[in-house]
Structures are given as structure tokens and as C-alpha cells.
Design a protein around this motif. Sequence first.
Motif, mmCIF file in Angstrom:
data_model
loop_
_atom_site.group_PDB
_atom_site.id
_atom_site.type_symbol
_atom_site.label_atom_id
_atom_site.label_comp_id
_atom_site.label_asym_id
_atom_site.label_seq_id
_atom_site.Cartn_x
_atom_site.Cartn_y
_atom_site.Cartn_z
ATOM 1 N N UNK A 2 5.858 19.272 -2.188
ATOM 2 C CA UNK A 2 6.751 18.111 -2.290
ATOM 3 C C UNK A 2 6.122 16.889 -1.650
ATOM 4 N N UNK A 3 5.581 17.060 -0.444
ATOM 5 C CA UNK A 3 4.923 15.941 0.233
ATOM 6 C C UNK A 3 3.658 15.514 -0.513
ATOM 7 N N UNK A 4 2.952 16.503 -1.069
ATOM 8 C CA UNK A 4 1.741 16.198 -1.840
ATOM 9 C C UNK A 4 2.081 15.332 -3.047
ATOM 10 N N UNK A 5 3.131 15.724 -3.791
ATOM 11 C CA UNK A 5 3.516 14.965 -4.982
ATOM 12 C C UNK A 5 4.084 13.596 -4.606
ATOM 13 N N UNK A 6 4.761 13.516 -3.452
ATOM 14 C CA UNK A 6 5.286 12.221 -3.026
ATOM 15 C C UNK A 6 4.143 11.244 -2.740
ATOM 16 N N UNK A 7 3.111 11.726 -2.058
ATOM 17 C CA UNK A 7 1.953 10.871 -1.768
ATOM 18 C C UNK A 7 1.191 10.525 -3.047
ATOM 19 N N UNK A 8 1.051 11.523 -3.941
ATOM 20 C CA UNK A 8 0.376 11.265 -5.209
ATOM 21 C C UNK A 8 1.139 10.244 -6.042
ATOM 22 N N UNK A 9 2.465 10.324 -5.982
ATOM 23 C CA UNK A 9 3.289 9.373 -6.718
ATOM 24 C C UNK A 9 3.098 7.962 -6.178
ATOM 25 N N UNK A 10 3.053 7.831 -4.849
ATOM 26 C CA UNK A 10 2.835 6.525 -4.241
ATOM 27 C C UNK A 10 1.461 5.975 -4.613
ATOM 28 N N UNK A 11 0.438 6.856 -4.604
ATOM 29 C CA UNK A 11 -0.913 6.417 -4.989
ATOM 30 C C UNK A 11 -0.958 6.009 -6.460
ATOM 31 N N UNK A 12 -0.280 6.788 -7.306
ATOM 32 C CA UNK A 12 -0.255 6.473 -8.736
ATOM 33 C C UNK A 12 0.443 5.141 -8.982
ATOM 34 N N UNK A 13 1.514 4.881 -8.219
ATOM 35 C CA UNK A 13 2.225 3.605 -8.352
ATOM 36 C C UNK A 13 1.331 2.440 -7.924
ATOM 37 N N UNK A 14 0.567 2.664 -6.856
ATOM 38 C CA UNK A 14 -0.347 1.614 -6.393
ATOM 39 C C UNK A 14 -1.410 1.321 -7.446
ATOM 40 N N UNK A 15 -1.962 2.399 -8.047
ATOM 41 C CA UNK A 15 -2.980 2.204 -9.094
ATOM 42 C C UNK A 15 -2.391 1.505 -10.305
ATOM 43 N N UNK A 16 -1.177 1.928 -10.701
ATOM 44 C CA UNK A 16 -0.532 1.316 -11.862
ATOM 45 C C UNK A 16 -0.256 -0.157 -11.616
ATOM 46 N N UNK A 17 0.226 -0.467 -10.416
ATOM 47 C CA UNK A 17 0.500 -1.867 -10.074
ATOM 48 C C UNK A 17 -0.767 -2.704 -10.123
ATOM 49 N N UNK A 18 -1.865 -2.142 -9.582
ATOM 50 C CA UNK A 18 -3.139 -2.867 -9.577
ATOM 51 C C UNK A 18 -3.639 -3.105 -11.000
ATOM 52 N N UNK A 19 -3.542 -2.075 -11.853
ATOM 53 C CA UNK A 19 -4.023 -2.197 -13.236
ATOM 54 C C UNK A 19 -3.188 -3.213 -14.013
ATOM 55 N N UNK A 20 -1.864 -3.078 -13.905
ATOM 56 C CA UNK A 20 -0.978 -3.989 -14.643
ATOM 57 C C UNK A 20 -1.156 -5.420 -14.153
ATOM 58 N N UNK A 21 -1.289 -5.585 -12.826
ATOM 59 C CA UNK A 21 -1.481 -6.938 -12.275
ATOM 60 C C UNK A 21 -2.779 -7.554 -12.786
ATOM 61 N N UNK A 22 -3.867 -6.746 -12.766
ATOM 62 C CA UNK A 22 -5.156 -7.254 -13.219
ATOM 63 C C UNK A 22 -5.119 -7.626 -14.699
#
Length: 417
Positions: free
Chosen positions: A367-387
Motif C-alpha cells: 500500500x505504501x509502495x503504491x502510494x509513493x509510486x502514485x505520487x511519483x507518477x503524478x509528478x512525472x505526468x505533471x512535468x510532461x503535461x506542463x512541458x
Amino acid sequence: MPTFKYKATDSSGKQVRGSIDASDRKSAFQKLKNQSLNPLLIESLDSQATGSKTAGESKDQPQNTNSFFQNKKLTPANALQFLKQLHQLHSNGMPMGESVKLLRVRLSNPALKELAGNIWTAMSEGKTLADSLAEAPKVFPPSITSMIEAGEATGNLSPILHEVIIFLEKKAETRSKIITGLSYPILICGLALCVAMFLIFKLLPDIKKMIANMGGDMTTSAKILLGLSDFIMKGTPVFIVIGIIVWYAWKKMRSTPEGLIKTDHFLFRLPLLGGLYKMLDLLQISNLLGTLLSNGINTTESFRLTEKSIRNAYLRQNFHHSRTQVNEGVSIATAFRKDDIMPELATDILSISENTGNVANGLRDLTEFYRKELENALSRLTAIVSAVALGGAFLLVFLIALSIISSIFQVSQTIGH
């Protein structure tokens, strides 16, 4: 006098079953309460014989008959607030029914007050707390009611409610991060679109007229942009019709069980968003399954309740197959690996936790692993969409400005000659 079959828990939390004679379900419920029993299921033997459903009979598909629960003022924040206050009362020794009854009087928020009143009415008629909350699936989804159902069944409701509150708080935190992370690129895209529309649909046509009056001509790039604006203007009705047809076809496909599974599988394969969508479901599965197992719910019941909470039909189908295998003695890690429920790394963690006899902790780690992965995925998605948004906006504005300036420059050269 009608006879009712019941399942209840006594003061020690032990499950008891039996039958009782009463004029109606409400009277049967009150008689059981007078015997210091907490009813979990009350069903008429006559109704059972005719095959009709009563409270608690169909856990997998709760019947939404209470019109109150369509109240649009209820929000997930309301649900969290209500459960916090309910847990505070119940954890300090007040029976659940009395806790709900007291909240009906004490709460000042109109929506919560009405919620408590209608839950109390449903519980006084013999429904469990889980069944009552299931009437409002938008604010109390199956992932929540399944946990509460398990807590009521084992007489261990207070710690389960605490886990539910933590789950809802973390879910709200994740939702806030998603909204915050995507708000900036959405704003940039919106501004870029507004600027581009102004330049293409307003400024370029005006400049075209001005240049035509001066006897000049637009450059090739400017003509392409003007042609694009004409195409968009004339093609908008066609695009709308195509959009309606696609939407109707999508809804029609999802109206059948097979189509629902296919479309949900398709959602998992979407670039960028598909992995994020699946990760949200895996986070919920590992959290719910780990919580149920750590609170003494047996594996069979934990899997049944978890399956009810899975929203994606494709994943729910695979999970059902895994559940069948686990019931037949196959390890959880092996079943999840065969049915592609979780990736290899996750099933390896589960395999280790099963070998050490601590599956619940392994699922909590996941659960904690997926929560951290989700946060990282959101950060990557935000960076890609912003760029992409910023790059696309600057490129579009640059091309439009270049077309305008080059057209004006070409006309000035013509006039000079």
C-alpha cells in the motif's frame, strides 16, 4: 406471528445465529437489542421462502431504496466528518446505534444531520450500519462499506472505523495532490488556447483584409493558418456529431458485461493515464485486503469484500479468478501473478510475506509502495503535461506571430519596390 432468522454478535463479539418471533423486522431488531445482541442480518423466513430480498441478504448489490441518499449536498468530506464523529463516540464505549442517534441530535450541518437521521431510521428497521451507508455509494463507496461490514461481522468495528478514516484522509490527500498537480498545466493550456484563438480567428483575418487592400498577399504559413481556422469553423458541427456518435457507441458498449470488461481493459492501456488509473485500483486493493486480514477477517471473506470494492470490471474479473484459486489453496502471490493483478515486484513481496506468515504486513508495505509510486507518477505526468503545454503554446504563438510579421514585411517590401 412471523418468524425471523437472524445473525448477530453478542457482547464479547462472538457471532450467534437463531430465529425469533416478532410482528415485523423492527420489532425483531428491538427484541435482539433487549437481549444485548447486535443484529447483523434479519430476514423473514417467509420472505426467504419466496426468494425476496431482505436487509443483509444481498451484500454484493445493495438496493438503493432510500430517496434521502440522493441528497446532492453530501460530499466525501461530509462522509469523513461523519465517520470521525461516529468513531469518537463509539470508541468511547457508546453502542453504534446510540452513537448514530445522538449525532442526529447534535450535528449542526444540515446534510450530516439528515444523514444521521436516515441512517438511524434504517438501523432501527434492522439494517446494519454497512447496509445503511451503502445506500449512498457516491460518498460511501464499496471500499468503505466492505470494511465496515467486516468490522460489524467480527464485533471489531471501532478499529476498522479508525482504518477507514485513515484511508479516507489519505485518499483526500492524494486527490488534492492530483488537482494541484494538474491545475497549472491546465491553466497554461487554457491561456495558450485563448491566445491562439484570438490570433487565428480575429487578428489574422483583419490583417488579411488590410494586406488585400494594400494589394499584397499573405505568406504560405499565414494561408495555412487561415485555412486551419476556416476548417475548424466549418467543421465544428461535424466534430460535434462525431463526438456524440463516439460517446453513444462507448456507452452502448459499456452497457453489456463483455463490453464493460473490454472498455475497462482499454482504459488500463491508455498512454500516461492508463498506468495511473490502474495504480489507483491496486492501491485500494492492497489497502483494503491488508486492513481486513490484519483485523482478523479470514482470507475467504477478505477476498470477497475486496472484490466488491473494485471498480474496474476487467480487474474485478481477474481478481475473482484469483480469489477462486486462493480458495482452492493456491498462494496469493501465485494467483496474482497468473492473473496479472500486480506486477512481478509486488508479487515477489507478497510471496516473501506469505513464506514468513505475515501477509497483512506485506500488503501494508505494498500500500505504501503504491502510494509513493502514485505520487511519483503524478509528478512525472505533471512535468510532461506542463512541458508539452508550455512548448506547444510558445510554438503556436511563435508560428502565428511569424506568419503575421512575415506577411506585413512582404507587403512593405512590395510597396517599397
